[in-house]
Design an enzyme around this catalytic site. Structure first.
Site, short mmCIF file in Angstrom:
data_model
loop_
_atom_site.label_atom_id
_atom_site.label_comp_id
_atom_site.label_asym_id
_atom_site.label_seq_id
_atom_site.Cartn_x
_atom_site.Cartn_y
_atom_site.Cartn_z
N ASP A 307 75.77 -6.98 -37.86
CA ASP A 307 75.08 -6.35 -36.74
C ASP A 307 74.26 -5.16 -37.27
O ASP A 307 74.74 -4.38 -38.10
CB ASP A 307 76.10 -5.86 -35.71
CG ASP A 307 75.42 -5.28 -34.48
OD1 ASP A 307 75.03 -6.07 -33.61
OD2 ASP A 307 75.28 -4.04 -34.41
N GLU A 351 70.39 -8.67 -32.39
CA GLU A 351 70.37 -8.12 -33.73
C GLU A 351 71.60 -8.53 -34.52
O GLU A 351 71.97 -7.89 -35.49
CB GLU A 351 70.27 -6.58 -33.67
CG GLU A 351 71.48 -5.87 -33.13
CD GLU A 351 71.51 -5.78 -31.62
OE1 GLU A 351 72.36 -5.06 -31.10
OE2 GLU A 351 70.66 -6.42 -30.96
#
Length: 446
Positions: A307, A351
């Protein structure tokens, strides 16, 4: 006196009787010669007459005389009859001969027509059978199939070479004996053709069936074994074969375009459009295949969940376009980083990224994740909203080994859940970290 008178009378009666008898004999002889024999000959002649048979002439031998009698009239009548019968018999013979010739000619024409129809029927069967075979082929199978089709057509039509050219490019050909010079000559002659369909002779053995418009130039070239084989009927069939082959080439192009579109759709369905990485669906399908293989061969499988730190602040500060460029840069790095067989990088969220690492245990996966995090750190992608001033990532690691067992779906769920938990641990510890979990146990962090 009476006796003398009686004797004289008897003598005269006897003499008259003898005279009468002699006269009768003479008359009978004359009648028999002049009438009886001719009539008997006429009767015998009449008995020999048959319809549709050329009888001989009536031959009566009679003495010369200066007059004509009824027998002469009858003889002349039979002469006229003989001439009529002879003429009729000649006409009948001619008609019979003409009918026989017509019958023989009809038999020959029927045999020729039957042979032509059989040849055309075989030609149509060849076209329909070949078309059915080619309708469901894939693009990679078409070149060989088209060559076989040309070979079948050439052998049926007694050709020793044929070729298909499309826009000056040789698409397929077959030759009984290789002749590169002939092929080179074809390619050199296909520069221009009249618009629409046309049929021309390259030489006394080679026929060119061409189609041309503003977008396309197609040529089917056929070469006969001998010059005499290229007859008008053969040319007509070759023109039809050229049009049929053109439709096959069009279908070939359609298959190429269709497969390209299918491949493009497949890539679109399996690929993230922004980063070019695998999407979640493709990643999960690949993960199932690798887990099956790992269960069969007995090696571990690790999963990384990655992440980007403070990515919302990155988008707010630099804009979504720069955010997309940042994700693309990270994706390119990971594409170059993971290239081993079975490894796959996927974008699974905004993301968030996932990395499948077959054959690596948890410690090896953690080391790989740490190296990846350092490589991303070394990209020096500016991020003013981060405490490090650059783009960093948090990574969670999980691993499955054969000793744990379980079915494939359960293993996938456990890997994902454990990796997510490890990622949460890394983010809770301050981000820009790697955490590895084996079940509920925290193995290590950075």
């Amino acid at each position: 006196m009476a006796r003398l008178i009686r004797d004289s009378i008897l003598q005269r009666v006897l003499e008259f009787s003898l005279y009468t008898l002699m006269l009768f004999a003479i008359v009978f002889r004359l009648l028999h010669r002049d009438m009886g024999q001719p009539l008997r000959l006429i009767a015998d002649y009449v008995a020999t007459l048959r319809p549709q048979k050329n009888a001989p002439r009536l031959a009566l031998v009679r003495s010369e005389r200066p007059w004509f009698d009824e027998i002469d009239l009858i003889s002349r009548g039979f002469e006229t009859l003989h001439e009529g019968m002879a003429h009729y018999a000649e006409q009948h013979e001619n008609a019979i001969g003409q009918l026989a010739r017509e019958r023989d000619s009809l038999d020959r024409r029927v045999a020729e027509r039957t042979s032509e129809l059989g040849y055309l029927n075989g030609y149509l069967k060849l076209i329909s059978g070949s078309s059915l075979k080619l309708m469901h082929l894939r693009q990679a199978q078409y070149p060989r199939a088209m060559t076989q089709t040309l070979q079948t057509l050439a052998q049926y039509m007694h050709l020793d070479a044929c070729a298909l050219l499309d826009n000056g490019e040789l698409r397929a050909h077959w030759m009984e004996q290789e002749d590169p010079l002939w092929l080179d000559r074809l390619v050199g002659l296909m520069s221009a053709s009249p618009t629409g369909w046309s049929v021309t002779h390259l030489d006394e053995r080679s026929l060119i069936v061409a189609f041309a418009n503003q977008q396309r130039r197609f040529h089917f070239v056929a070469r006969s074994k001998t010059p005499g084989d290229m007859v008008p009927e053969q040319e007509g069939l070759l023109q039809g074969a050229g049009q049929w082959l053109f439709s096959l080439v069009q279908h070939w192009d359609h298959v190429i375009g269709l497969e390209a579109a299918q491949q493009e759709l497949l890539e679109m369905s399996r690929t993230d459009p922004l980063t070019g990485l695998a999407n979640r669906r493709h990643f999960e399908q690949h993960q199932i295949e690798e887990l099956y293989r790992a269960q069969r061969l007995g090696y571990p499988v690790s999963l990384l969940m990655l992440d980007v730190d403070f990515f919302k602040g990155y988008n707010d500060r630099y804009g979504h376009a720069e955010g997309d460029a940042c994700l693309a840069a990270l994706a390119n790095l990971m594409k170059d980083w993971f290239k081993r067989a079975g490894e796959m990088v996927a974008r699974v969220g905004g993301e968030e990224f996932a990395v499948l690492l077959p054959g690596l245990d948890l410690n090896a996966a953690r080391q790989c994740a740490e190296a990846l995090g350092m490589a991303i750190y070394d990209l020096h992608l500016p991020h003013a909203g981060s405490v490090w001033g650059r783009v960093t990532t948090s990574i969670g690691c999980s691993c499955w080994s054969v000793e744990q067992g379980g079915d494939t779906e359960q293993i996938m769920d456990d890997l994902a859940r454990t990796a997510d938990q490890a990622l949460y641990e890394a983010k809770s510890a301050g981000r820009n970290q790697v955490a590895a979990l084996h079940g509920k146990e925290l193995i290590g962090e950075r």
